[in-house]
Design a protein around this motif. Sequence first.
Motif, short mmCIF file in Angstrom:
data_model
loop_
_atom_site.label_atom_id
_atom_site.label_comp_id
_atom_site.label_asym_id
_atom_site.label_seq_id
_atom_site.Cartn_x
_atom_site.Cartn_y
_atom_site.Cartn_z
N LEU A 88 0.81 -1.22 0.00
CA LEU A 88 0.00 0.00 0.00
C LEU A 88 0.85 1.27 0.00
N VAL A 89 1.97 1.25 0.68
CA VAL A 89 2.80 2.45 0.75
C VAL A 89 3.33 2.85 -0.63
N PRO A 90 3.96 1.96 -1.39
CA PRO A 90 4.41 2.38 -2.73
C PRO A 90 3.25 2.68 -3.67
N ILE A 91 2.12 1.98 -3.53
CA ILE A 91 0.96 2.28 -4.37
C ILE A 91 0.46 3.69 -4.09
N LEU A 92 0.34 4.04 -2.82
CA LEU A 92 -0.12 5.38 -2.46
C LEU A 92 0.87 6.45 -2.90
N ALA A 93 2.15 6.23 -2.66
CA ALA A 93 3.16 7.20 -3.05
C ALA A 93 3.19 7.40 -4.57
N GLY A 94 3.17 6.30 -5.31
CA GLY A 94 3.16 6.40 -6.77
C GLY A 94 1.88 7.03 -7.29
N GLY A 95 0.75 6.68 -6.69
CA GLY A 95 -0.52 7.26 -7.12
C GLY A 95 -0.59 8.75 -6.87
N ILE A 96 -0.15 9.17 -5.70
CA ILE A 96 -0.16 10.62 -5.39
C ILE A 96 0.81 11.34 -6.31
N ALA A 97 1.96 10.75 -6.59
CA ALA A 97 2.90 11.38 -7.52
C ALA A 97 2.28 11.53 -8.91
N LEU A 98 1.58 10.51 -9.36
CA LEU A 98 0.93 10.56 -10.66
C LEU A 98 -0.17 11.62 -10.70
N VAL A 99 -0.99 11.67 -9.68
CA VAL A 99 -2.04 12.69 -9.61
C VAL A 99 -1.41 14.08 -9.58
N SER A 100 -0.31 14.23 -8.86
CA SER A 100 0.37 15.52 -8.79
C SER A 100 0.90 15.95 -10.15
N VAL A 101 1.43 14.99 -10.90
CA VAL A 101 1.92 15.31 -12.25
C VAL A 101 0.75 15.73 -13.15
N PHE A 102 -0.37 15.02 -13.08
CA PHE A 102 -1.56 15.40 -13.84
C PHE A 102 -2.01 16.81 -13.47
N ALA A 103 -2.05 17.11 -12.18
CA ALA A 103 -2.49 18.43 -11.73
C ALA A 103 -1.51 19.51 -12.19
N ALA A 104 -0.22 19.25 -12.11
CA ALA A 104 0.77 20.23 -12.53
C ALA A 104 0.67 20.50 -14.02
N ILE A 105 0.51 19.44 -14.80
CA ILE A 105 0.37 19.62 -16.25
C ILE A 105 -0.89 20.40 -16.56
N ALA A 106 -1.97 20.08 -15.88
CA ALA A 106 -3.25 20.75 -16.14
C ALA A 106 -3.22 22.23 -15.81
N THR A 107 -2.49 22.60 -14.77
CA THR A 107 -2.47 24.01 -14.37
C THR A 107 -1.44 24.84 -15.13
N VAL A 108 -0.36 24.22 -15.59
CA VAL A 108 0.70 24.96 -16.26
C VAL A 108 0.55 24.96 -17.78
N TRP A 109 0.05 23.88 -18.32
CA TRP A 109 -0.04 23.73 -19.77
C TRP A 109 -1.15 24.61 -20.33
N PRO A 110 -0.82 25.52 -21.23
CA PRO A 110 -1.85 26.46 -21.74
C PRO A 110 -2.88 25.85 -22.62
#
Length: 110
Positions: A88-110
């Motif tokens: 569960l720990v690596p799944i959660l860490a990887g999942g949160i990292a992936l969601v964070s990348v999606f959020a960063a791309i969505a907010t920065v990408w014009p």
Amino acid sequence: MERPPLDYRFTLANERTFLAWIRTALGLLAAGVAVHTLVQPFHHAGVRRVLSLSCIVLAVALASGAYTHWRDVQDRMEAGEPLRNTPLVPILAGGIALVSVFAAIATVWP
């Protein structure tokens, strides 16, 4: 030879750990619903849906994994066997990292 009864403190600690995983899953579920309901659409189609679904899928994986882990730990403690590490720990860490990348791309990408 009969094993002595399991110390209730270990059972309660296992239950607290399970509840912590469930709280995290509920937070992810709430985040997924909030992103879908409250966030304005991004410039690119489907980004909001991807963010929302990734949070919800991670919540489902975490909740089901939490139950599986709780049951496994309880069974192993009662049998006197060593405990296994949880995925569960690596799944959660990887999942949160992936969601964070999606959020960063969505907010920065014009």
